[in-house]
Design an enzyme around this catalytic site. Sequence first.
Site, PDB file in Angstrom:
ATOM      1  N   TYR A   1       0.862  -1.180   0.000  1.00 41.92           N
ATOM      2  CA  TYR A   1       0.000   0.000   0.000  1.00 41.92           C
ATOM      3  C   TYR A   1       0.896   1.227   0.000  1.00 41.92           C
ATOM      4  CZ  TYR A   1      -3.559   3.361   1.489  1.00 41.92           C
ATOM      5  OH  TYR A   1      -4.412   4.431   1.569  1.00 41.92           O
TER       6      TYR A   1
ATOM      7  N   ASP B   1       9.447   2.926  -0.305  1.00 40.50           N
ATOM      8  CA  ASP B   1       8.393   3.571   0.463  1.00 40.50           C
ATOM      9  C   ASP B   1       8.653   3.255   1.937  1.00 40.50           C
ATOM     10  OD1 ASP B   1       6.172   4.395   1.803  1.00 40.50           O
ATOM     11  OD2 ASP B   1       4.732   3.608   0.351  1.00 40.50           O
TER      12      ASP B   1
ATOM     13  N   LYS C   1       4.693   9.492   8.867  1.00 47.85           N
ATOM     14  CA  LYS C   1       4.545   8.905  10.202  1.00 47.85           C
ATOM     15  C   LYS C   1       5.588   9.399  11.215  1.00 47.85           C
ATOM     16  CE  LYS C   1       2.013   4.982   8.301  1.00 47.85           C
ATOM     17  NZ  LYS C   1       0.609   5.003   8.666  1.00 47.85           N
TER      18      LYS C   1
HETATM   19  N1  HOZ Z   1      -3.592   2.997   5.822  1.00 51.16           N
HETATM   20  C1  HOZ Z   1      -3.293   3.216   7.180  1.00 51.16           C
HETATM   21  C2  HOZ Z   1      -2.595   2.044   7.773  1.00 51.16           C
HETATM   22  N2  HOZ Z   1      -1.706   1.356   6.939  1.00 51.16           N
HETATM   23  C3  HOZ Z   1      -4.537   3.477   7.964  1.00 51.16           C
HETATM   24  C4  HOZ Z   1      -4.513   4.794   8.597  1.00 51.16           C
HETATM   25  C5  HOZ Z   1      -5.722   5.127   9.435  1.00 51.16           C
HETATM   26  O1  HOZ Z   1      -6.783   4.544   9.285  1.00 51.16           O
HETATM   27  O2  HOZ Z   1      -5.615   6.019  10.237  1.00 51.16           O
END
Ligand code: HOZ
Length: 427
Positions: free
Chosen positions: A145, A240, A268
């Site tokens: 992702y 990434d 992050k």
């Molecule tokens: N895509 C995020 C985790 N891999 C989720 C972030 C969220 O829902 O705050």
Amino acid sequence: MSSTVSVDSLWTRALRVLPGGVDSPVRSFRSVGGQPFFVARGDGAYLWDTDGRRYIDYVLSWGPLILGHAHPAVVAAVAAQLERGTSYGAPTPGEVELAERIIQLMPGIEMVRFVNSGTEATMTALRLARAATRRERLVKFTGAYHGHADSFLVAAGSGVATLGLPDSPGVPAALAALTSVVPFNDLTAVEDLFRRSGDSVAAVIVEPVLGNAGLILPQPGFLEGLRRVTRAHGSLLIFDEVMTGFRVAMGGAQARYGIEPDLTTLGKVIGGGLPVGAVGGRRDLMERLAPSGPVYQAGTLSGNPLAMAAGCAQLDVLAETNPFPALERRAERLVSGLVHAFHGAGLPATGCAVGSMWGVYLREGPVHNFEEAKQSDVQAFARFHRACLDRGVFFAPSPFEAGFVATAHTDQDIDATIAAARAALAS
Ligand code: HOZ
């Protein structure tokens, strides 16, 4: 805003005004059942919901909070900046200071552009790669992702995998057709693809440790192979590191595995829990960005001073304390305790940890790619998740997300978590 409103009434109201009741899909608990709690506050390794229940938190805002919630150094840095204003739309010292720290610590980064999220970072990296190579094809890995921009929502992990969505409506087919997908850890598939159409590949983007399909480690030689193949074909390698940056080691996965990508995306941890993203890399590539070069990218809140202050403070604590060996030991202890608990309950389980990231699958045997990850027993995971929540432990509400530990977690927290997991499984 009140923090004493009951969870039930907030959820009813949220469903009326927010699609699915949330602002990011996996938060909705859809794949584990039940309804999410609403957070009133966080402190160290713990969250409290609006009904006053405490949880040991292994989500940690999905990764940013490597020091835990409301770490005093981060709070002080943000408070000091807050007094001076929240945003100026003009350069601030914090941008230079955070960029200098990142460049010093990450082997593959000579310059940085700050943005507001990981999605913006990957979008920018791809545009840079396409401009620099004058090619259009992107190669990504199944179950990875890279945010929700069109080109990446093909065979994606995280919420897309959690909700079992094929890919997203609204992504133009012509754009999705420019994204090729190969299984993670399958260097032969990458080499085959490059043999067939390497000349059209602008970039390979990879989460060096796959963290959006649970947690999958790179097999020895896989990342080295990606570096070799991309170089041989004049394509760029994008790491990434939104998740792995300053989480699997101080210099991210690129330092840990000794591979220098051409471009790196970050988010992050570098924002200390405030909204941030960044793309960094080789100077000759980065200088293609406007205004040095013609590749356009911009943002009103980019390099936001509050986020820069929080990021600098968090990186400073990490640099001063080097908590990574201790974090990894704690994450390993958690994984081994959970796997034993599952085995004790007669359920298959496997798992791994790297730095402060960890993952457990409800199946036997090591997991090398998303196909194998999907063999995890998702129904059993959902029951387990709910039972742990009832016992004050908050794991990610999805079998396809990495878990995290923070410096705020103690050995007692890990023991309490394993005990709660055993009790949950006994129930
Ligand atoms: N895509 C995020 C985790 N891999 C989720 C972030 C969220 O829902 O705050």
